[in-house]
Design a protein around this motif. Structure first.
Motif, PDB file in Angstrom:
ATOM      1  N   LEU A 263       2.635 -43.277 -25.561  1.00 40.43           N
ATOM      2  CA  LEU A 263       1.531 -42.678 -24.804  1.00 40.43           C
ATOM      3  C   LEU A 263       0.483 -43.713 -24.408  1.00 40.43           C
ATOM      4  O   LEU A 263      -0.580 -43.356 -23.922  1.00 40.43           O
ATOM      5  N   SER A 264       0.813 -44.993 -24.625  1.00 42.88           N
ATOM      6  CA  SER A 264      -0.192 -46.044 -24.464  1.00 42.88           C
ATOM      7  C   SER A 264       0.051 -46.873 -23.220  1.00 42.88           C
ATOM      8  O   SER A 264       0.973 -46.621 -22.435  1.00 42.88           O
ATOM      9  N   GLN A 265      -0.786 -47.911 -23.081  1.00 44.95           N
ATOM     10  CA  GLN A 265      -0.642 -48.852 -21.973  1.00 44.95           C
ATOM     11  C   GLN A 265       0.611 -49.710 -22.130  1.00 44.95           C
ATOM     12  O   GLN A 265       0.958 -50.468 -21.223  1.00 44.95           O
ATOM     13  N   ARG A 266       1.291 -49.594 -23.273  1.00 39.96           N
ATOM     14  CA  ARG A 266       2.496 -50.390 -23.529  1.00 39.96           C
ATOM     15  C   ARG A 266       3.781 -49.603 -23.302  1.00 39.96           C
ATOM     16  O   ARG A 266       4.833 -49.964 -23.825  1.00 39.96           O
ATOM     17  N   GLN A 267       3.706 -48.547 -22.538  1.00 36.70           N
ATOM     18  CA  GLN A 267       4.919 -47.771 -22.256  1.00 36.70           C
ATOM     19  C   GLN A 267       5.943 -48.610 -21.499  1.00 36.70           C
ATOM     20  O   GLN A 267       7.146 -48.456 -21.672  1.00 36.70           O
ATOM     21  N   GLU A 268       5.462 -49.491 -20.647  1.00 37.51           N
ATOM     22  CA  GLU A 268       6.342 -50.339 -19.855  1.00 37.51           C
ATOM     23  C   GLU A 268       5.596 -51.615 -19.501  1.00 37.51           C
ATOM     24  O   GLU A 268       4.378 -51.716 -19.694  1.00 37.51           O
ATOM     25  N   VAL A 269       6.327 -52.597 -19.003  1.00 40.18           N
ATOM     26  CA  VAL A 269       5.717 -53.862 -18.599  1.00 40.18           C
ATOM     27  C   VAL A 269       4.905 -53.625 -17.331  1.00 40.18           C
ATOM     28  O   VAL A 269       5.413 -53.108 -16.334  1.00 40.18           O
ATOM     29  N   ASN A 270       3.634 -53.979 -17.378  1.00 36.99           N
ATOM     30  CA  ASN A 270       2.750 -53.814 -16.231  1.00 36.99           C
ATOM     31  C   ASN A 270       1.619 -54.825 -16.348  1.00 36.99           C
ATOM     32  O   ASN A 270       1.637 -55.696 -17.223  1.00 36.99           O
ATOM     33  N   GLU A 271       0.605 -54.701 -15.495  1.00 38.67           N
ATOM     34  CA  GLU A 271      -0.484 -55.678 -15.519  1.00 38.67           C
ATOM     35  C   GLU A 271      -1.320 -55.573 -16.794  1.00 38.67           C
ATOM     36  O   GLU A 271      -2.008 -56.529 -17.170  1.00 38.67           O
ATOM     37  N   LYS A 272      -1.260 -54.433 -17.476  1.00 37.90           N
ATOM     38  CA  LYS A 272      -2.002 -54.270 -18.720  1.00 37.90           C
ATOM     39  C   LYS A 272      -1.225 -54.764 -19.932  1.00 37.90           C
ATOM     40  O   LYS A 272      -1.810 -55.046 -20.976  1.00 37.90           O
ATOM     41  N   ASP A 376      13.936 -55.736 -22.691  1.00 40.61           N
ATOM     42  CA  ASP A 376      14.438 -54.379 -22.896  1.00 40.61           C
ATOM     43  C   ASP A 376      15.166 -54.211 -24.228  1.00 40.61           C
ATOM     44  O   ASP A 376      15.586 -53.099 -24.559  1.00 40.61           O
ATOM     45  N   VAL A 377      15.330 -55.301 -24.975  1.00 33.92           N
ATOM     46  CA  VAL A 377      15.981 -55.225 -26.286  1.00 33.92           C
ATOM     47  C   VAL A 377      14.948 -54.761 -27.311  1.00 33.92           C
ATOM     48  O   VAL A 377      13.827 -55.286 -27.343  1.00 33.92           O
ATOM     49  N   PRO A 378      15.273 -53.767 -28.144  1.00 32.82           N
ATOM     50  CA  PRO A 378      14.301 -53.266 -29.124  1.00 32.82           C
ATOM     51  C   PRO A 378      13.701 -54.393 -29.950  1.00 32.82           C
ATOM     52  O   PRO A 378      14.401 -55.252 -30.468  1.00 32.82           O
ATOM     53  N   GLY A 381      10.437 -56.469 -26.686  1.00 33.41           N
ATOM     54  CA  GLY A 381       9.494 -55.971 -25.696  1.00 33.41           C
ATOM     55  C   GLY A 381       8.321 -55.216 -26.291  1.00 33.41           C
ATOM     56  O   GLY A 381       7.457 -54.738 -25.555  1.00 33.41           O
ATOM     57  N   PHE A 382       8.263 -55.116 -27.625  1.00 38.33           N
ATOM     58  CA  PHE A 382       7.202 -54.346 -28.284  1.00 38.33           C
ATOM     59  C   PHE A 382       5.927 -55.157 -28.410  1.00 38.33           C
ATOM     60  O   PHE A 382       4.826 -54.613 -28.443  1.00 38.33           O
ATOM     61  N   PHE A 383       6.070 -56.494 -28.489  1.00 37.54           N
ATOM     62  CA  PHE A 383       4.937 -57.352 -28.814  1.00 37.54           C
ATOM     63  C   PHE A 383       4.589 -58.286 -27.662  1.00 37.54           C
ATOM     64  O   PHE A 383       5.405 -58.558 -26.787  1.00 37.54           O
ATOM     65  N   ARG A 384       3.366 -58.807 -27.728  1.00 43.54           N
ATOM     66  CA  ARG A 384       2.970 -59.948 -26.910  1.00 43.54           C
ATOM     67  C   ARG A 384       2.899 -61.177 -27.809  1.00 43.54           C
ATOM     68  O   ARG A 384       2.977 -61.081 -29.020  1.00 43.54           O
ATOM     69  N   GLY A 385       2.742 -62.347 -27.206  1.00 40.78           N
ATOM     70  CA  GLY A 385       2.549 -63.554 -27.992  1.00 40.78           C
ATOM     71  C   GLY A 385       3.815 -64.198 -28.512  1.00 40.78           C
ATOM     72  O   GLY A 385       3.937 -64.432 -29.726  1.00 40.78           O
ATOM     73  N   GLY A 508      -3.435 -48.134 -27.670  1.00 39.64           N
ATOM     74  CA  GLY A 508      -4.316 -46.983 -27.595  1.00 39.64           C
ATOM     75  C   GLY A 508      -3.871 -46.038 -26.502  1.00 39.64           C
ATOM     76  O   GLY A 508      -3.013 -46.373 -25.674  1.00 39.64           O
ATOM     77  N   PRO A 509      -4.424 -44.829 -26.442  1.00 34.22           N
ATOM     78  CA  PRO A 509      -4.088 -43.898 -25.364  1.00 34.22           C
ATOM     79  C   PRO A 509      -4.262 -44.564 -24.001  1.00 34.22           C
ATOM     80  O   PRO A 509      -5.202 -45.323 -23.780  1.00 34.22           O
ATOM     81  N   GLU A 510      -3.344 -44.280 -23.094  1.00 32.21           N
ATOM     82  CA  GLU A 510      -3.286 -44.981 -21.819  1.00 32.21           C
ATOM     83  C   GLU A 510      -4.591 -44.888 -21.041  1.00 32.21           C
ATOM     84  O   GLU A 510      -4.989 -45.839 -20.356  1.00 32.21           O
ATOM     85  N   ILE A 511      -5.308 -43.765 -21.155  1.00 31.53           N
ATOM     86  CA  ILE A 511      -6.533 -43.590 -20.384  1.00 31.53           C
ATOM     87  C   ILE A 511      -7.571 -44.654 -20.721  1.00 31.53           C
ATOM     88  O   ILE A 511      -8.398 -45.015 -19.884  1.00 31.53           O
ATOM     89  N   TYR A 512      -7.522 -45.194 -21.938  1.00 34.05           N
ATOM     90  CA  TYR A 512      -8.512 -46.190 -22.334  1.00 34.05           C
ATOM     91  C   TYR A 512      -8.360 -47.499 -21.558  1.00 34.05           C
ATOM     92  O   TYR A 512      -9.278 -48.319 -21.553  1.00 34.05           O
ATOM     93  N   GLU A 513      -7.230 -47.698 -20.933  1.00 36.54           N
ATOM     94  CA  GLU A 513      -6.989 -48.926 -20.180  1.00 36.54           C
ATOM     95  C   GLU A 513      -7.103 -48.714 -18.670  1.00 36.54           C
ATOM     96  O   GLU A 513      -6.833 -49.621 -17.893  1.00 36.54           O
ATOM     97  N   THR A 514      -7.491 -47.536 -18.241  1.00 38.98           N
ATOM     98  CA  THR A 514      -7.595 -47.251 -16.805  1.00 38.98           C
ATOM     99  C   THR A 514      -9.019 -47.486 -16.321  1.00 38.98           C
ATOM    100  O   THR A 514      -9.978 -47.541 -17.103  1.00 38.98           O
ATOM    101  N   ASP A 515      -9.169 -47.592 -14.997  1.00 36.59           N
ATOM    102  CA  ASP A 515     -10.489 -47.760 -14.397  1.00 36.59           C
ATOM    103  C   ASP A 515     -11.286 -46.458 -14.409  1.00 36.59           C
ATOM    104  O   ASP A 515     -12.480 -46.458 -14.103  1.00 36.59           O
TER     105      ASP A 515
END
Length: 551
Positions: A263-272, A376-378, A381-385, A508-515
C-alpha cells in the motif's frame, strides 16, 4: 605434554586473547564516539527527521506501560510494526527506551552494538583459524572501516552486529555440528529482523548460503572435492531450515511490513522508489587504495559521485551508501597474499582465493547492476542502497588481511614480545587510518573539528535532551489532544507530542509521498490559496508552523 594439557593451554590463550580484544573494542568505541559516552549525541542525516521521532514515541509509550502498535503522530498515523524501524518489539529497545532518556538509550544502543559487532567478528575470525592478534586486526578493519561513515543510519551497526554473530554461529555449526550453534543462527536472525531494517539481514542470508562451501578446505583430488561439496550441502540444509525459525520470530513485523509495502510508495519502481539508488559507482572502488581522492579534498565526495560516469547505474547515490574502506594496510596485506605463493602456503586461513571471490562478488553487487536486472526477483527489489553489499567485501578483505599478517610474522623467528609490539604498532596505524578517513574536515569553518562523521555530527548537548523544555510543546499541550500541525522538518515537529504533516517514512501509506498533502504557501493566486485552505481543513490541520510569514 598430553592432549588435554594442550587443549587447556589453548583454551587459556583463547580467553586471554578474547579479554584483550574486549578491552580494545571498548577503547575503540570511546576513541571514535567519545561524546556519546559522556552524554552528548548526534545530529544530522536521518537522526532527527526519522529515528528520534520514532524512538521518542516508543520511549513515551513504554514509560506509560504500552507497546505501541500504531503511531498517530506522523501524518494520519501508521502501523509501527509495518514501518518497522521503530523496532517496538526488539528486546534491547524494550529495555533501553523504557529505562533511559531517548538520547541515552539511542547512544547506548549504538555503543553496545559496536561492541557486539567487534566481539562477533573477532570470534568469527578465530573460527577461521586466525590467531587472537590477527583476529583483532580483522575485527578492527571490518567494524571500524565500514560502519563509522554510516553512523547517521541507526540500523547499520545493529544489522552488522547480527551479521557477524550469525556467521560465527553458522561456522561453529558447520565445523563441529553443535546443535546450540544451529539454534543460535535462528535466534540471531530473529533478533536481527525484530530490529526492524531487513536489508543487511537479506545480505547476511545470501552469504550464509555459500558459507558451508566457503570455509571448508579445497582438495585437489576429484573424489575429495566431491566429498567436500557433499558435506557442505549437508551443512546447508539444516542452516536453511533454522532460517525459517528466525523468520517465525520476526514474522510479527515481517508480515505487517509486507502488507504495508503493498500500500506504499514502494509498490513498484517509480520516481519515489528506485532500488538502485544508493549504489557504489565502479569508479568509487578506488577509494579502497586512494581514499584521499574521495574523502580528503575540498570537493565533497557527493560531487565526485555525481561526476562518476564509467559503467555507472543510471541512478543517483550518496557518499554514505557508496562508502567502502578498510584501511590501506588491509589492502596492502590482501595484495601481498594475492601475489605471494609463499605467504599463501603459511596461511592458517583456508580458501584464500574463495574469500577473494566473495570480496569481488560484494563489489559487483555494490555497483547496483545485479539489482538493476534482478529488481523483480524477491528480495532484490524490496530495498534501496545496493552499495550496502560492500559490507561483504569489507569483511572478506579484513579476514584475508588478518591471515596474511599472521603468515608474514610466522616467516620470521621473533620473540613473543617483539611480535606483540609489531601487532600493536600495526593495529594503531590501522586505527589512525580508519579514524582519519571516517571524519569530514571543514578547516576554519566548523567548531566540530574531528566530530563530523559524514552526514552526522557529534555534539555535547543534543537538542533532543531539551524537547520537554519547549514553549511550543507547552502551548500545544494546553490546546488539548486535537492538534495537527502543518510544518517543515519532516517528522521533527512530532517531538512536540503533536500530529504533523508532511511526513518522512521509509515505507508508509502511498498518500504520504504524493503532492496532495503538500501545500504551496508562496503562491499569490487566490484560487490556489482557497484550494490549499480547503485541503488543510480536510486533513484536520489546526495550526501552521512555518519558517516565514504567510502572505
Amino acid at each position: 605434554m598430553n592432549l588435554q594439557t594442550i587443549k587447556n593451554k589453548a583454551t587459556k590463550q583463547g580467553w586471554k586473547g578474547g579479554s584483550v580484544a574486549f578491552v580494545i573494542s571498548m577503547a575503540l568505541t570511546w576513541l571514535f564516539w567519545w561524546p556519546l559516552w559522556s552524554g552528548g549525541g548526534l545530529i544530522g542525516g536521518d537522526i532527527y527527521p526519522y529515528y528520534f521521532p520514532q524512538k521518542a514515541f516508543l520511549a513515551d509509550s513504554l514509560k506509560e506501560g504500552l507497546i505501541p502498535l500504531w503511531n498517530p503522530l506522523v501524518g494520519f498515523g501508521y502501523p509501527t510494526l509495518g514501518e518497522s524501524q521503530t523496532a517496538a518489539l526488539y528486546p534491547p529497545n524494550l529495555l533501553l527506551y523504557s529505562q533511559f532518556s531517548v538520547n541515552t538509550a539511542y547512544n547506548l544502543s549504538q555503543l553496545l552494538h559496536y561492541i557486539l559487532a567487534f566481539a562477533a567478528t573477532w570470534a568469527f575470525a578465530r573460527r577461521l583459524k586466525l590467531s587472537p592478534a590477527a583476529a583483532t586486526y580483522a575485527a578492527t578493519a571490518f567494524v571500524y572501516g565500514w560502519f563509522p561513515a554510516r553512523i547517521c543510519l541507526e540500523w547499520a551497526i545493529i544489522g552488522g552486529a547480527w551479521f557477524s554473530a550469525m556467521l560465527w554461529a553458522a561456522t561453529v555449526y558447520i565445523q563441529e555440528r553443535k546443535p546450540w550453534a544451529l539454534a543460535a543462527v535462528g535466534l540471531f536472525l530473529g533478533l536481527d529482523l525484530l530490529a526492524g531494517h531487513y536489508n543487511l539481514a537479506f545480505i547476511t542470508l545470501l552469504l550464509l548460503v555459500f558459507l558451508p562451501f566457503l570455509i571448508r578446505p579445497t582438495y585437489s583430488e576429484k573424489t575429495k572435492t566431491e566429498e567436500s561439496i557433499t558435506n557442505a550441502a549437508r551443512s546447508l540444509i539444516p542452516l536453511l531450515l533454522i532460517v525459517s525459525v528466525g523468520f517465525m520470530i520476526g514474522a510479527v513485523q515481517l508480515l505487517p511490513t509486507v502488507e504495508l509495502k503493498s500500500l506504499s510508495q514502494r509498490q513498484e519502481v517509480n520516481e519515489k522508489f528506485t532500488p538502485t539508488y544508493g549504489h557504489m559507482p565502479p569508479e568509487a572502488i578506488s577509494q579502497l587504495w586512494q581514499p584521499w581522492s574521495w574523502h580528503g579534498g575540498e570537493v565533497p565526495m557527493d560531487r565526485h559521485l555525481e561526476q562518476a560516469s564509467l559503467l555507472n547505474v543510471p541512478n543517483s547515490t550518496n557518499q554514505v551508501e557508496a562508502f567502502l574502506y578498510c584501511g590501506l594496510l588491509t589492502i596492502l596485506f590482501v595484495a601481498l597474499g594475492c601475489v605471494s605463493t609463499g605467504i599463501r602456503r603459511k596461511l592458517s586461513l583456508a580458501g584464500y582465493w574463495r574469500w577473494f571471490f566473495v570480496a569481488t562478488a560484494g563489489l559487483f553487487f555494490a555497483t547496483g547492476w545485479p539489482t538493476y536486472y534482478l529488481v523483480d526477483v524477491p528480495g532484490f527489489g524490496f530495498f534501496r542502497g545496493p552499495g550496502r553489499y560492500s559490507m561483504v567485501t569489507a569483511l572478506a578483505f579484513a579476514v584475508m588481511a588478518g591471515g596474511v599478517l599472521e603468515a608474514l610474522l610466522c616467516r620470521f623467528t621473533l620473540r613473543a614480545g617483539t611480535t606483540r609490539i609489531i601487532y600493536a604498532v600495526l593495529l594503531c596505524t590501522l586505527v589512525a587510518d580508519l579514524w582519519a578517513v571516517s571524519r569530514q574536515y571543514n578547516f576554519g569553518e566548523s567548531p566540530y573539528w574531528g566530530r563530523q562523521v559524514f552526514y552526522a555530527v557529534m555534539v555535547d548537548d543534543p537538542p533532543i535532551n531539551h524537547r520537554n523544555e519547549s514553549s511550543l510543546k507547552e502551548y500545544f499541550a494546553d490546546q488539548g489532544n486535537n492538534v495537527r500541525l502543518y510544518a517543515p522538518g519532516q517528522n521533527i515537529p512530532t517531538l512536540l507530542g503533536v500530529s504533523s504533516l508532511p511526513v518522512y517514512l521509509g515505507i508508509g501509506p502511498e498518500i504520504y509521498e504524493t503532492d496532495q498533502i503538500r501545500v504551496d504557501f508562496e503562491s499569490l493566486d487566490p484560487d490556489v490559496a482557497r484550494e490549499s485552505v480547503s485541503r488543510l481543513r480536510q486533513f484536520g490541520v489546526t495550526h501552521l508552523l512555518l519558517e516565514s510569514p504567510v502572505n
